[in-house]
Design an enzyme around this catalytic site. Structure first.
Site, PDB file in Angstrom:
ATOM      1  N   CYS A 125       2.127   0.499  15.384  1.00  9.54           N
ATOM      2  CA  CYS A 125       0.623   1.361  15.425  1.00  9.54           C
ATOM      3  C   CYS A 125       0.438   1.635  16.958  1.00  9.54           C
ATOM      4  O   CYS A 125       1.065   2.937  17.223  1.00  9.54           O
ATOM      5  CB  CYS A 125      -0.425   0.210  15.126  1.00  9.54           C
ATOM      6  SG  CYS A 125      -1.857   1.162  14.579  1.00  9.54           S
ATOM      7  N   HIS A 175       0.766  -2.598  10.596  1.00 11.21           N
ATOM      8  CA  HIS A 175       0.730  -3.896  11.025  1.00 11.21           C
ATOM      9  C   HIS A 175       1.418  -4.916  10.409  1.00 11.21           C
ATOM     10  O   HIS A 175       0.625  -5.580   9.681  1.00 11.21           O
ATOM     11  CB  HIS A 175      -0.681  -4.339  11.284  1.00 11.21           C
ATOM     12  CG  HIS A 175      -1.396  -3.481  12.347  1.00 11.21           C
ATOM     13  ND1 HIS A 175      -1.472  -3.929  13.550  1.00 11.21           N
ATOM     14  CD2 HIS A 175      -2.033  -2.386  12.268  1.00 11.21           C
ATOM     15  CE1 HIS A 175      -2.075  -2.881  14.427  1.00 11.21           C
ATOM     16  NE2 HIS A 175      -2.648  -2.095  13.552  1.00 11.21           N
ATOM     17  N   GLU A 223       2.482  -7.511  11.275  1.00 14.37           N
ATOM     18  CA  GLU A 223       2.078  -8.999  11.905  1.00 14.37           C
ATOM     19  C   GLU A 223       0.859  -9.425  11.137  1.00 14.37           C
ATOM     20  O   GLU A 223       0.412 -10.612  11.304  1.00 14.37           O
ATOM     21  CB  GLU A 223       2.071  -8.838  13.247  1.00 14.37           C
ATOM     22  CG  GLU A 223       0.809  -8.062  13.737  1.00 14.37           C
ATOM     23  CD  GLU A 223       0.843  -6.800  13.753  1.00 14.37           C
ATOM     24  OE1 GLU A 223       1.620  -6.021  13.019  1.00 14.37           O
ATOM     25  OE2 GLU A 223      -0.089  -6.173  14.423  1.00 14.37           O
TER      26      GLU A 223
HETATM   27  N1  GLN Z   1      -5.763   4.262  16.936  1.00 12.85           N
HETATM   28  C1  GLN Z   1      -5.143   3.392  17.839  1.00 12.85           C
HETATM   29  C2  GLN Z   1      -4.668   4.359  18.931  1.00 12.85           C
HETATM   30  O1  GLN Z   1      -4.692   5.602  18.736  1.00 12.85           O
HETATM   31  C3  GLN Z   1      -4.132   2.626  17.275  1.00 12.85           C
HETATM   32  C4  GLN Z   1      -4.682   1.665  16.185  1.00 12.85           C
HETATM   33  C5  GLN Z   1      -3.961   0.452  16.118  1.00 12.85           C
HETATM   34  O2  GLN Z   1      -2.853   0.128  16.921  1.00 12.85           O
HETATM   35  N2  GLN Z   1      -4.304  -0.349  15.003  1.00 12.85           N
HETATM   36  O3  GLN Z   1      -3.763   3.873  19.805  1.00 12.85           O
END
Ligand code: GLN
Length: 189
Positions: free
Chosen positions: A79, A169, A171
């Protein structure tokens, strides 16, 4: 095997717990000195990429981590970690480590669909649970990048040599197979 987990911000504890389940040792990377200790691969967790990018600079870890990845250290970004590794961002002029030849879109699913769960195929692994939280997706990949998973037609997991990324994610579910994929990737390198 010892995996470093970047622990300056975000969901790093969950990665530690998954590795623990797999019987893999891990250590938190919180400062410059931690980068001198021996570890076999690095996980960059989800969280807020702008904050993580800023902290890496403030803590003077940014250049060292970038060099380590460019020198072939295995890295797994989830992410926000994917955003940190992306060479370009379609909707943000600030890029970060920029080591992976992908173009990502931040907060790509909009506000309505900020968080959702689905199950899709992941290369060589099978159907896996995918939890998305204000997630990016990958808009396009360079020629050396292998697409590993798609959700709703969008690329949500990819690999380029020593670099693995997921927009979701892994995890946050009890399924350990994506982490096993990363561990196998390290073993084969
Ligand atoms: N929206 C976040 C970003 O732009 C990422 C979100 C996340 O890691 N769950 O960094």
């Amino acid at each position: 095997m010892n995996i470093g987990i970047l622990a300056v911000q975000g969901a790093f504890i969950e990665h530690e717990q998954i590795l623990q389940k797999l019987g893999i040792q891990s250590m938190e990377i919180r400062c410059r000195e931690d980068l001198k200790k021996p570890f076999d691969g690095l996980i960059i967790p989800g969280g807020e990429s702008t904050v993580q990018g800023k902290l890496l600079k403030e803590l003077e870890m940014f250049d060292t981590i970038k060099e380590m990845i460019e020198d072939g250290m295995p890295v797994f970004g989830t992410c926000a970690g994917l955003i940190l590794l992306a060479k370009s961002l379609e909707n943000d002029s600030r890029t970060h480590l920029g080591t992976m030849d992908i173009t990502a879109v931040r907060n790509a699913y909009g506000r309505q669909l900020g968080s959702f769960y689905t199950e899709e195929d992941f290369a060589d692994v099978g159907k896996i649970p995918m939890t998305f939280i204000r997630a990016p997706y990958i808009k396009s990949v360079g020629k050396d990048v292998e697409v590993l998973a798609k959700a709703d037609g969008n690329i949500v997991a990819a690999r380029q040599g020593n670099q693995l990324v997921t927009a979701f994610h892994p995890e946050l579910n009890s399924d350990t197979r994506v982490h096993s994929y990363f561990i196998d990737m390290i073993k084969r390198m």
